[in-house]
Design an enzyme around this catalytic site. Structure first.
Site, PDB file in Angstrom:
ATOM      1  N   ASP A  28       3.684  11.932  -1.452  1.00  0.00           N
ATOM      2  CA  ASP A  28       4.352  10.766  -0.882  1.00  0.00           C
ATOM      3  C   ASP A  28       3.543   9.490  -1.087  1.00  0.00           C
ATOM      4  O   ASP A  28       2.317   9.527  -1.073  1.00  0.00           O
ATOM      5  CB  ASP A  28       4.568  11.021   0.623  1.00  0.00           C
ATOM      6  CG  ASP A  28       5.598  10.083   1.216  1.00  0.00           C
ATOM      7  OD1 ASP A  28       6.360   9.460   0.451  1.00  0.00           O
ATOM      8  OD2 ASP A  28       5.630   9.968   2.451  1.00  0.00           O
TER       9      ASP A  28
HETATM   10  C1  LIG Z   1       7.928  16.582 -12.153  1.00  0.00           C
HETATM   11  C2  LIG Z   1       6.858  15.869 -11.395  1.00  0.00           C
HETATM   12  C3  LIG Z   1       6.015  16.703 -10.502  1.00  0.00           C
HETATM   13  C4  LIG Z   1       6.711  14.517 -11.527  1.00  0.00           C
HETATM   14  C5  LIG Z   1       5.667  13.712 -10.970  1.00  0.00           C
HETATM   15  C6  LIG Z   1       6.209  12.381 -10.525  1.00  0.00           C
HETATM   16  C7  LIG Z   1       6.205  12.330  -9.051  1.00  0.00           C
HETATM   17  C8  LIG Z   1       4.903  12.355  -8.362  1.00  0.00           C
HETATM   18  C9  LIG Z   1       7.387  12.293  -8.434  1.00  0.00           C
HETATM   19  C10 LIG Z   1       7.569  12.236  -6.980  1.00  0.00           C
HETATM   20  C11 LIG Z   1       8.624  11.225  -6.642  1.00  0.00           C
HETATM   21  C12 LIG Z   1       8.655  10.865  -5.205  1.00  0.00           C
HETATM   22  C13 LIG Z   1       9.981  10.869  -4.575  1.00  0.00           C
HETATM   23  C14 LIG Z   1       7.501  10.539  -4.555  1.00  0.00           C
HETATM   24  C15 LIG Z   1       7.392  10.143  -3.152  1.00  0.00           C
HETATM   25  O1  LIG Z   1       6.907   8.816  -3.041  1.00  0.00           O
HETATM   26  P1  LIG Z   1       7.927   7.712  -2.570  1.00  0.00           P
HETATM   27  O2  LIG Z   1       8.693   7.256  -3.758  1.00  0.00           O
HETATM   28  O3  LIG Z   1       8.739   8.269  -1.445  1.00  0.00           O
HETATM   29  O4  LIG Z   1       6.988   6.558  -2.083  1.00  0.00           O
HETATM   30  P2  LIG Z   1       7.109   5.755  -0.714  1.00  0.00           P
HETATM   31  O5  LIG Z   1       6.931   6.782   0.381  1.00  0.00           O
HETATM   32  O6  LIG Z   1       5.979   4.801  -0.800  1.00  0.00           O
HETATM   33  O7  LIG Z   1       8.445   5.093  -0.693  1.00  0.00           O
END
Ligand SMILES: CC(C)=CCC/C(C)=C/CC/C(C)=C/COP(=O)(O)OP(=O)(O)O
Length: 250
Positions: A28
């Site tokens: 996250d």
């Molecule tokens: C296939 C694979 C493992 C790819 C790696 C890319 C990756 C780490 C994807 C996760 C995407 C995601 C929803 C992250 C959460 O941070 P957020 O976007 O919710 O961030 P925030 O909490 O700051 O809004």
């Protein structure tokens, strides 16, 4: 083979015999990391991708047997269409590039979640990647894509209901063990995470592996996922090794 050479000790004061077998990570904070730097959110996800790869390699080197990472939840479709589209493309790239590197570390990679709603091009890349790594003997890497804990419990219940309807399973034989066998994590030796790490300071499970996390040790770290590094992973394992697990007993 190395057990005597290092006296059972791992780097950073870790003990081999107390290593978590199954580690789960809620990755996250990618968007906040990008926003804090005045960057587009896409670059946050790109940075997260790099960290995911490094952490997976480190886990396999440390003898973790199963790593499950939460990449896209059933609720993430509610994000702006542009971001969802970017993530789907990113997952395709990850499979075509990073997965090759991870399979060279002998990892067996599987996707858990409802694949039917993913773009067809992504689905076919998933099938190929799973097929080509299935005889690998190293760490099992589960990437949760369009996954949620409630989804998993629901799809298991559907499978069980069909078996009861078809007379393959009797209602009396449904118990925790047989239920386990119908979850997306059913094919592995350690289906229940020993340790769950969530980055970015949020104190929630966000509908991740609800059944499997019943006795998991939870660790919430402040760092945003793109900032999480191998040192933080060792720190997380040290914290895990200091805990006393009782599984509801004494
Ligand atoms: C296939 C694979 C493992 C790819 C790696 C890319 C990756 C780490 C994807 C996760 C995407 C995601 C929803 C992250 C959460 O941070 P957020 O976007 O919710 O961030 P925030 O909490 O700051 O809004």
């Amino acid at each position: 083979a190395t057990s005597n050479a290092d006296g059972g000790k791992y780097p950073g004061g870790l003990k081999r015999e107390l290593m978590p077998k199954h580690v789960a990570i809620i990755m996250d904070g990618n968007r906040r990391w990008a926003k804090n730097r005045g960057l587009p959110v896409q670059l946050g996800h790109k940075a997260g991708e790099e960290v995911m790869k490094r952490i997976a390699i480190k886990c396999s080197q440390l003898g973790v047997k199963v790593l499950t990472v939460f990449a896209f939840s059933t609720e993430n479709w509610l994000r702006p269409q542009e971001e969802v589209g970017f993530l789907m493309k990113l997952f395709e790239q990850v499979i075509q590039t990073d997965f090759n590197e991870l399979t060279r570390h002998d990892m067996q990679i599987s996707i858990i979640g409802d694949k039917s709603r993913l773009p067809k091009s992504l689905q076919s890349l998933i099938t190929t990647a799973e097929e080509s790594s299935k005889s690998n003997k190293g760490m099992r890497l589960f990437v949760a894509l369009n996954y949620s804990g409630r989804y998993d419990i629901t799809q298991a219940t559907k499978k069980i209901a069909s078996k009861v309807r078809d007379g393959i399973l009797s209602a009396q034989d449904i118990d925790e063990g047989s239920f386990d066998q119908h979850l997306e994590t059913s094919q592995i030796d350690f289906p229940n995470p020993d340790l769950l790490i969530r980055t970015s300071g949020e104190l929630r499970l966000s509908n991740f592996m609800l059944w499997q996390l019943a006795y998991t040790e939870l660790l919430f770290v402040q760092k945003l996922f793109p900032e999480f590094n191998e040192g933080d992973l060792l720190e997380a394992f040290r914290s895990f090794q200091q805990r006393q697990r009782r599984y509801g007993g004494v």
